[in-house]
Design a protein around this motif. Structure first.
Motif, PDB file in Angstrom:
ATOM      1  N   UNK A  38      18.866  16.896  28.379  1.00  0.00           N
ATOM      2  CA  UNK A  38      18.540  18.313  28.236  1.00  0.00           C
ATOM      3  C   UNK A  38      17.518  18.404  27.105  1.00  0.00           C
ATOM      4  N   UNK A  39      16.401  19.045  27.371  1.00  0.00           N
ATOM      5  CA  UNK A  39      15.298  19.050  26.416  1.00  0.00           C
ATOM      6  C   UNK A  39      14.956  20.471  25.981  1.00  0.00           C
ATOM      7  N   UNK A  40      14.233  20.574  24.876  1.00  0.00           N
ATOM      8  CA  UNK A  40      13.886  21.892  24.348  1.00  0.00           C
ATOM      9  C   UNK A  40      12.594  21.822  23.553  1.00  0.00           C
ATOM     10  N   UNK A  41      12.003  22.998  23.396  1.00  0.00           N
ATOM     11  CA  UNK A  41      10.843  23.168  22.526  1.00  0.00           C
ATOM     12  C   UNK A  41      11.035  24.442  21.720  1.00  0.00           C
ATOM     13  N   UNK A  42      10.349  24.520  20.597  1.00  0.00           N
ATOM     14  CA  UNK A  42      10.361  25.713  19.749  1.00  0.00           C
ATOM     15  C   UNK A  42       8.927  26.196  19.607  1.00  0.00           C
ATOM     16  N   UNK A  43       8.725  27.495  19.806  1.00  0.00           N
ATOM     17  CA  UNK A  43       7.418  28.115  19.621  1.00  0.00           C
ATOM     18  C   UNK A  43       7.531  29.149  18.507  1.00  0.00           C
ATOM     19  N   UNK A  44       6.866  28.890  17.405  1.00  0.00           N
ATOM     20  CA  UNK A  44       6.854  29.809  16.267  1.00  0.00           C
ATOM     21  C   UNK A  44       5.608  30.676  16.386  1.00  0.00           C
ATOM     22  N   UNK A  45       5.800  31.984  16.346  1.00  0.00           N
ATOM     23  CA  UNK A  45       4.701  32.927  16.565  1.00  0.00           C
ATOM     24  C   UNK A  45       4.456  33.709  15.284  1.00  0.00           C
ATOM     25  N   UNK A  46       3.214  33.654  14.780  1.00  0.00           N
ATOM     26  CA  UNK A  46       2.924  34.465  13.600  1.00  0.00           C
ATOM     27  C   UNK A  46       1.753  33.965  12.788  1.00  0.00           C
ATOM     28  N   UNK A  47       0.791  34.847  12.545  1.00  0.00           N
ATOM     29  CA  UNK A  47      -0.336  34.511  11.678  1.00  0.00           C
ATOM     30  C   UNK A  47       0.135  34.146  10.275  1.00  0.00           C
ATOM     31  N   UNK A  48       1.228  34.780   9.832  1.00  0.00           N
ATOM     32  CA  UNK A  48       1.698  34.562   8.463  1.00  0.00           C
ATOM     33  C   UNK A  48       2.175  33.135   8.230  1.00  0.00           C
ATOM     34  N   UNK A  49       2.628  32.465   9.282  1.00  0.00           N
ATOM     35  CA  UNK A  49       3.042  31.067   9.161  1.00  0.00           C
ATOM     36  C   UNK A  49       1.814  30.180   9.049  1.00  0.00           C
ATOM     37  N   UNK A  96       5.580  24.086  18.365  1.00  0.00           N
ATOM     38  CA  UNK A  96       4.219  24.613  18.229  1.00  0.00           C
ATOM     39  C   UNK A  96       4.246  25.881  17.385  1.00  0.00           C
ATOM     40  N   UNK A  97       3.119  26.151  16.727  1.00  0.00           N
ATOM     41  CA  UNK A  97       2.931  27.401  15.999  1.00  0.00           C
ATOM     42  C   UNK A  97       1.657  28.039  16.528  1.00  0.00           C
ATOM     43  N   UNK A  98       1.732  29.318  16.913  1.00  0.00           N
ATOM     44  CA  UNK A  98       0.550  30.000  17.447  1.00  0.00           C
ATOM     45  C   UNK A  98       0.349  31.327  16.730  1.00  0.00           C
ATOM     46  N   UNK A  99      -0.861  31.855  16.876  1.00  0.00           N
ATOM     47  CA  UNK A  99      -1.222  33.133  16.276  1.00  0.00           C
ATOM     48  C   UNK A  99      -0.575  34.290  17.025  1.00  0.00           C
ATOM     49  N   UNK A 100      -0.651  35.467  16.418  1.00  0.00           N
ATOM     50  CA  UNK A 100      -0.211  36.693  17.085  1.00  0.00           C
ATOM     51  C   UNK A 100      -1.297  37.151  18.057  1.00  0.00           C
ATOM     52  N   UNK A 101      -1.614  36.312  18.999  1.00  0.00           N
ATOM     53  CA  UNK A 101      -2.631  36.609  20.008  1.00  0.00           C
ATOM     54  C   UNK A 101      -2.020  36.370  21.385  1.00  0.00           C
ATOM     55  N   UNK A 102      -2.091  37.382  22.249  1.00  0.00           N
ATOM     56  CA  UNK A 102      -1.377  37.297  23.524  1.00  0.00           C
ATOM     57  C   UNK A 102      -1.804  36.101  24.354  1.00  0.00           C
ATOM     58  N   UNK A 103      -3.095  35.827  24.467  1.00  0.00           N
ATOM     59  CA  UNK A 103      -3.539  34.713  25.301  1.00  0.00           C
ATOM     60  C   UNK A 103      -2.970  33.385  24.812  1.00  0.00           C
ATOM     61  N   UNK A 104      -2.936  33.212  23.490  1.00  0.00           N
ATOM     62  CA  UNK A 104      -2.399  31.968  22.924  1.00  0.00           C
ATOM     63  C   UNK A 104      -0.905  31.854  23.195  1.00  0.00           C
ATOM     64  N   UNK A 105      -0.194  32.948  23.054  1.00  0.00           N
ATOM     65  CA  UNK A 105       1.256  32.931  23.281  1.00  0.00           C
ATOM     66  C   UNK A 105       1.560  32.656  24.747  1.00  0.00           C
ATOM     67  N   UNK A 106       0.853  33.337  25.648  1.00  0.00           N
ATOM     68  CA  UNK A 106       1.080  33.145  27.085  1.00  0.00           C
ATOM     69  C   UNK A 106       0.845  31.702  27.480  1.00  0.00           C
ATOM     70  N   UNK A 107      -0.248  31.136  26.999  1.00  0.00           N
ATOM     71  CA  UNK A 107      -0.575  29.742  27.331  1.00  0.00           C
ATOM     72  C   UNK A 107       0.513  28.789  26.855  1.00  0.00           C
TER      73      UNK A 107
END
Length: 255
Positions: free
Chosen positions: A6-17, A45-56
């Protein structure tokens, strides 16, 4: 045949990070729970508060792993775009959810539930809610994606709501072999051969600085006790041989 992990990933969302203005405290907490449940955390992964980046990122990770956990971007301000991004990733609509509105009314009077606060009641169609006992602003689950707040104390409370929903397996076993002060460059090729021979386990070499000086530890991980023990024994035999050779040519002096 062994069951698939069983596998998992974490996506951290936020410009502040990404800017360094706030340090993430959630990844380690999630990782600890996953280890406890025998779930392999494979990617963060860490991504910006940008919808396209989050969706991808969401679409890549949810398809690759059994579970995806996201943190951040569920607040009332314009840059909190996580809920909209998850809806876009799944191709579903998003609107104010009556269940989420009722939760918010447990904390706010009706005349205090302004447009900004109602943003926190917007939930993608078909999602199940994840309660937030303190703020009453819920996270949600859509298929294998768990969407949680970024504030650590709130995220921890949400994670406790998520725990019973996760499948678990036996936690992986590990054996740590102290390589003392033998430099990695001395044993790297031998260790690679051991790893190739014992393909059912993972073997890593981890250097560190201690008060006594530079040291290396070799960690063997796997789910079968016999395989882990066999690989660890091979590592120990390798190190004994190198130490014997080092008594004639000191290994600690090598670069």
């Amino acid at each position: 045949m062994a069951a698939s992990p069983i596998t998992a990933a974490v996506l951290v969302i936020g410009d502040e990070i990404l800017s360094g203005s706030i340090r993430d405290r959630n990844i380690g907490v999630i990782a600890d729970l996953l280890v406890e449940l025998g779930i392999d955390l494979r990617e963060v992964r860490i991504v910006r508060d940008e919808q396209d980046d989050i969706v991808s990122a969401v679409n890549a990770l949810r398809r690759r792993y059994s579970y995806l956990f996201t943190t951040g971007g569920l607040g009332p301000t314009h840059d909190d775009v996580t809920a909209d991004s998850i809806a876009a990733a799944f191709g579903v609509g998003i609107d104010i959810d009556d269940r989420a509105r009722s939760m918010l009314l447990e904390r706010h009077k009706p005349d205090q539930l302004n447009a900004a606060r109602l943003r926190m009641a917007r939930v993608p169609a078909g999602a199940d809610l994840i309660a937030a006992p303190t703020t009453k602003a819920p996270g949600f689950r859509l298929e294998n994606v768990f969407v949680m707040a970024g504030i650590p104390e709130i995220m921890v409370a949400m994670l406790e709501q998520v725990r019973p929903l996760l499948k678990s397996s036996a936690p992986p076993l590990s054996r740590t072999v102290d390589a003392d002060r033998i430099p990695e460059g001395v044993y790297a090729d031998l260790l690679r051969k051991i790893a190739m021979t014992h393909g059912s386990v993972t073997i890593g070499s981890y250097p560190s600085m201690t008060r006594e000086g530079f040291r290396n530890s070799i960690v063997v991980r796997g789910r079968d006790a016999g395989s882990v023990d066999a690989a660890a024994a091979a590592v120990e035999t390798m190190l004994v041989t190198l130490r014997d050779d080092g008594s004639r040519s000191p290994l600690a002096a090598k670069a």
